[in-house]
Motif scaffolding. Structure first.
Motif, PDB file in Angstrom:
ATOM      1  N   ASN B  59       0.822  -1.210   0.000  1.00 22.62           N
ATOM      2  CA  ASN B  59       0.000   0.000   0.000  1.00 22.62           C
ATOM      3  C   ASN B  59       0.858   1.262   0.000  1.00 22.62           C
ATOM      4  O   ASN B  59       0.456   2.293  -0.538  1.00 22.62           O
ATOM      5  N   LEU B  60       2.059   1.167   0.582  1.00 24.86           N
ATOM      6  CA  LEU B  60       2.951   2.329   0.558  1.00 24.86           C
ATOM      7  C   LEU B  60       3.315   2.699  -0.872  1.00 24.86           C
ATOM      8  O   LEU B  60       3.503   3.870  -1.190  1.00 24.86           O
ATOM      9  N   VAL B  61       3.432   1.700  -1.732  1.00 25.14           N
ATOM     10  CA  VAL B  61       3.790   1.977  -3.126  1.00 25.14           C
ATOM     11  C   VAL B  61       2.530   2.301  -3.933  1.00 25.14           C
ATOM     12  O   VAL B  61       2.462   3.300  -4.626  1.00 25.14           O
ATOM     13  N   VAL B  62       1.528   1.444  -3.822  1.00 24.14           N
ATOM     14  CA  VAL B  62       0.354   1.584  -4.689  1.00 24.14           C
ATOM     15  C   VAL B  62      -0.547   2.727  -4.230  1.00 24.14           C
ATOM     16  O   VAL B  62      -0.974   3.555  -5.032  1.00 24.14           O
ATOM     17  N   GLY B  63      -0.822   2.778  -2.930  1.00 23.30           N
ATOM     18  CA  GLY B  63      -1.754   3.779  -2.439  1.00 23.30           C
ATOM     19  C   GLY B  63      -1.106   5.110  -2.137  1.00 23.30           C
ATOM     20  O   GLY B  63      -1.589   6.157  -2.548  1.00 23.30           O
ATOM     21  N   GLY B 218       6.488  11.824   4.258  1.00 25.66           N
ATOM     22  CA  GLY B 218       5.277  11.188   3.756  1.00 25.66           C
ATOM     23  C   GLY B 218       4.457  12.133   2.898  1.00 25.66           C
ATOM     24  O   GLY B 218       3.932  11.745   1.857  1.00 25.66           O
ATOM     25  N   ARG B 219       4.366  13.377   3.326  1.00 23.42           N
ATOM     26  CA  ARG B 219       3.623  14.365   2.525  1.00 23.42           C
ATOM     27  C   ARG B 219       4.285  14.550   1.170  1.00 23.42           C
ATOM     28  O   ARG B 219       3.609  14.715   0.154  1.00 23.42           O
ATOM     29  N   ALA B 220       5.620  14.501   1.152  1.00 27.49           N
ATOM     30  CA  ALA B 220       6.325  14.649  -0.127  1.00 27.49           C
ATOM     31  C   ALA B 220       5.941  13.505  -1.071  1.00 27.49           C
ATOM     32  O   ALA B 220       5.714  13.722  -2.263  1.00 27.49           O
ATOM     33  N   VAL B 221       5.840  12.293  -0.527  1.00 23.84           N
ATOM     34  CA  VAL B 221       5.473  11.138  -1.353  1.00 23.84           C
ATOM     35  C   VAL B 221       4.068  11.326  -1.927  1.00 23.84           C
ATOM     36  O   VAL B 221       3.819  11.130  -3.122  1.00 23.84           O
ATOM     37  N   MET B 222       3.134  11.740  -1.064  1.00 21.65           N
ATOM     38  CA  MET B 222       1.754  11.898  -1.529  1.00 21.65           C
ATOM     39  C   MET B 222       1.614  13.062  -2.507  1.00 21.65           C
ATOM     40  O   MET B 222       0.833  13.007  -3.454  1.00 21.65           O
ATOM     41  N   ALA B 223       2.407  14.115  -2.283  1.00 26.53           N
ATOM     42  CA  ALA B 223       2.359  15.251  -3.202  1.00 26.53           C
ATOM     43  C   ALA B 223       2.852  14.829  -4.584  1.00 26.53           C
ATOM     44  O   ALA B 223       2.246  15.178  -5.603  1.00 26.53           O
ATOM     45  N   ALA B 224       3.925  14.028  -4.605  1.00 25.37           N
ATOM     46  CA  ALA B 224       4.453  13.558  -5.887  1.00 25.37           C
ATOM     47  C   ALA B 224       3.426  12.675  -6.594  1.00 25.37           C
ATOM     48  O   ALA B 224       3.361  12.644  -7.814  1.00 25.37           O
ATOM     49  N   ARG B 225       2.619  11.974  -5.817  1.00 34.47           N
ATOM     50  CA  ARG B 225       1.563  11.137  -6.392  1.00 34.47           C
ATOM     51  C   ARG B 225       0.462  12.008  -6.990  1.00 34.47           C
ATOM     52  O   ARG B 225       0.037  11.798  -8.125  1.00 34.47           O
ATOM     53  N   MET B 248      10.909   1.322   1.762  1.00 37.54           N
ATOM     54  CA  MET B 248      10.147   0.931   2.956  1.00 37.54           C
ATOM     55  C   MET B 248       9.241  -0.249   2.643  1.00 37.54           C
ATOM     56  O   MET B 248       9.125  -1.200   3.423  1.00 37.54           O
ATOM     57  N   SER B 249       8.595  -0.174   1.485  1.00 40.56           N
ATOM     58  CA  SER B 249       7.686  -1.244   1.078  1.00 40.56           C
ATOM     59  C   SER B 249       8.435  -2.561   0.912  1.00 40.56           C
ATOM     60  O   SER B 249       7.980  -3.620   1.381  1.00 40.56           O
ATOM     61  N   GLY B 288      -8.930  -0.402  -0.062  1.00 42.98           N
ATOM     62  CA  GLY B 288      -8.972   1.041  -0.187  1.00 42.98           C
ATOM     63  C   GLY B 288      -7.566   1.569  -0.188  1.00 42.98           C
ATOM     64  O   GLY B 288      -6.915   1.597   0.841  1.00 42.98           O
ATOM     65  N   MET B 289      -7.105   1.982  -1.361  1.00 41.77           N
ATOM     66  CA  MET B 289      -5.726   2.437  -1.453  1.00 41.77           C
ATOM     67  C   MET B 289      -5.529   3.619  -0.521  1.00 41.77           C
ATOM     68  O   MET B 289      -6.422   4.441  -0.359  1.00 41.77           O
TER      69      MET B 289
END
Lengths: 254, 359
Positions: B59-63, B218-225, B248-249, B288-289
């Motif tokens: 989920n860390l990668v996909v979601g 974590g916010r940086a990861v989600m922002a890039a998504r 991490m995944s 739920g991703m």
């Protein structure tokens, strides 16, 4: 001494000269407008200034540092932040998180500290949250801090984009059509906000806009682009009365 | 009460997840202690925990990072074999499993993480679905490597070969032991995995992952998504952000593999095939991703269901498929969501003093 100085900044896509020898000189604390008909190359100028496109020739210098060849991330760290013509928020993140993201390079703690929320994490996050809330108050978004950014109404999304850009601590703020899609009341509010930001955060602002009321209301100087070349520049009132500018916008009398 | 109210909504939501894990742990453990648990129930516990961890990691990668990875089974495979090999080799020197097993967990995770890092270097710079292609290949390659790997020891020391021929040409001399025996896999791994350890590992993993999602990294990861261009313009190093989530995944995928392998006396590499990667992906998508608690629940339901349905024999997979489709429709249906909101809305006044709430 100018904060941003471009010298013969040009970019060519194949045979098309999208921007041809643009010379901008923006002083610290100035509210500068970049206007022109659709397709004149205004957003392309922003993309060159923020490292999305590499200029074919010419230079852009911010506060003595050349921006050519730098990546968008590096340019942001040097102090240039922008908004986008087609809003680019982080839709699945909360309004607060959109702004807190902007503080990413100014708060410091290690990955290990974020795993367990220990050490510097707590203080840094508390400060970032406080600063983000202050910014949200300036943009009148503090009531919606827990909303997902994509659920905000259009006008608020535009304001959130500016708040997020401000969070990165820029010297120069580039606003790409901040009033697009706003009604007259929202535009009037936005003008106040932009002035407030400039006065209270010592910000230098370069903005692209089509709304002439906003442009004549807040911009001190203008550059007019037409088909990638500089048509006119100077103090706002002077430029807007320039017959060549009027012709470019509304066409020639037959 | 004042202090409770000052906890942010996100933190409150995290505590609900931790509480859920602790309640389940206490409940199941006391059920086990009562002696009423059936053998098949006991047999399901540890694999379920391992799959929950693997699904949360994916989920860390996909979601969270918005990339598609089809190689989670590969990372589990690396973790399983490295961890088991470590435990076999150190069984005599480190007698206490409470010291040996955490070391095995850490080692399996770290080696899987290193593999994740090596894959990430070329792939995460690119935009598009390259990660899916490369991780798919990685999973198959890892499976094939371990399926052909022979590791044995004799009087001359440790011997490693990729074909049994090497041992035929130069036979093992003296006191010989096989650790990994090609397609027969790895045998005699000490049974260090217990339900209690699994739940502790799950809880720690949940703390790390959920805390990570509420941090600047974590916010940086989600922002890039959500918007790569905007993230870069806001100073986010997109490659680094995606790499953090991916490593991490891989790490937690490896740890899940170690948990899994230390429950089995005999483990073969073909267990970690493409189907397993897809199965874990299904757990994530239906859970739920981006929602760790949902992934935990969907993994539990979807992993245990086929076992419960074993009595139905041939109809088992048919019913499983129907449940999958129904879950998919329900979680995506607007009217069902509106109904769920109505229910939680009706419950809210009673919950006034509580923090957080279901998302």
């Amino acid at each position: 001494m100018a904060l941003l100085e471009t010298k013969d900044l040009s970019i060519q896509f194949g045979g098309l000269k999208a921007v041809d020898r643009l010379n901008l000189s923006i002083k610290k604390g100035q509210l500068y407008g970049l206007i022109g008909p659709n397709g004149a190359g205004k957003t392309t100028v922003f993309n060159m200034l923020t490292g999305v496109y590499a200029p074919t020739s010419g230079t852009a210098v911010l506060d003595g540092v050349t921006l050519n060849g730098k990546s968008p991330v590096e340019i942001n760290k040097l102090g240039v932040a922008r908004t986008f013509q087609n809003i680019r928020l982080f839709g699945k993140m909360s309004v607060l998180d959109n702004v807190r993201l902007g503080f990413g390079n100014s708060i410091h703690y290690s990955l290990f500290e974020s795993f367990f929320h220990i050490g510097r994490y707590r203080k840094a996050e508390r400060e970032a949250t406080e600063k983000a809330m202050e910014l949200l108050k300036v943009f009148n978004l503090d009531g919606e801090k827990d909303y997902l950014a994509s659920n905000l109404p259009y006008g608020k999304q535009r304001r959130l984009e500016i708040a997020r850009a401000m969070a990165t601590g820029p010297k120069l703020l580039l606003l790409d059509e901040p009033a697009a899609g706003m009604n007259p009341n929202e535009t009037a509010d936005l003008m106040d906000t932009i002035r407030f930001v400039r006065d209270n955060f010592d910000m230098t602002i370069l903005l692209i806009e089509h709304d002439m009321k906003l442009v004549s209301g807040i911009c001190e100087e203008l550059t007019v682009l037409n088909f990638g070349t500089e048509l006119a520049k100077g103090p706002t009132a002077e430029v807007l009365n320039n017959p060549r500018v009027i012709t470019a916008y509304i066409g020639e009398d037959d | 009460m004042k202090k409770a109210l000052s906890i942010s909504r996100k933190a409150g939501d995290r505590y609900i997840t931790y509480l859920l894990l602790i309640v389940i742990f206490v409940g199941v453990q006391s059920f086990l202690n009562s002696g009423a648990a059936s053998r098949s129930f006991k047999g399901l516990l540890i694999p379920t925990c391992a799959y929950i961890l693997a699904a949360m990691a994916l989920n860390l990668v996909v979601g969270v990072s918005g990339e598609l990875s089809l190689g989670q089974a590969g990372f589990m495979c690396v973790g399983a074999f490295v961890g088991s090999l470590f435990s076999l080799l150190t069984e005599a020197t480190i007698a206490n499993p409470l010291i040996r097993f955490p070391l095995a967990l850490l080692l399996g995770g770290v080696v899987a993480g290193i593999f994740g890092f090596l894959i990430g270097i070329p792939v995460l710079r690119l935009r598009g679905d390259y990660l899916a292609i490369v991780t798919l290949a990685f999973g198959e390659i890892i499976k094939t490597i371990f399926n052909n790997l022979y590791i044995a020891s004799d009087d001359t020391g440790l011997r490693i070969a990729f074909s049994v021929d090497a041992f035929n040409e130069k036979p093992l001399a003296g006191n010989a032991t096989y650790y990994i025996k090609g397609a027969q896999g790895i045998n005699g791994t000490p049974q260090d995995s217990t339900f209690a350890i699994c739940m502790i590992v799950l809880l720690i993993a949940a703390v790390i992952m959920l805390n990570f999602m509420d941090s600047k990294q974590g916010r940086a990861v989600m922002a890039a998504r959500d918007n790569r261009i905007a993230a870069e313009a806001m100073g986010v190093n997109v490659t680094r952000a995606k790499m953090t989530a991916f490593v991490m995944s891989a790490f937690f995928g490896g740890v899940a593999g170690v948990l899994y392998s230390h429950n089995l006396n005999s483990l073969i590499a073909t267990k970690f095939d493409y189907n397993l990667s897809i199965l874990i992906l299904v757990f994530v998508v239906l859970g739920g991703m981006n929602k760790m608690r949902g992934v935990m629940i969907s993994t539990t339901v979807l992993y245990i269901l086929p076992e419960v349905l074993r009595a139905l024999k041939d109809y088992r997979m048919l019913i499983y498929a129907i449940v999958l489709i129904v879950m998919m429709l329900l979680t995506n249906s607007k009217s069902v969501r509106a109904f769920a909101e109505k229910v939680t809305g009706a419950l809210k006044p009673k919950k006034k003093n509580q923090t957080g709430g279901a998302e």
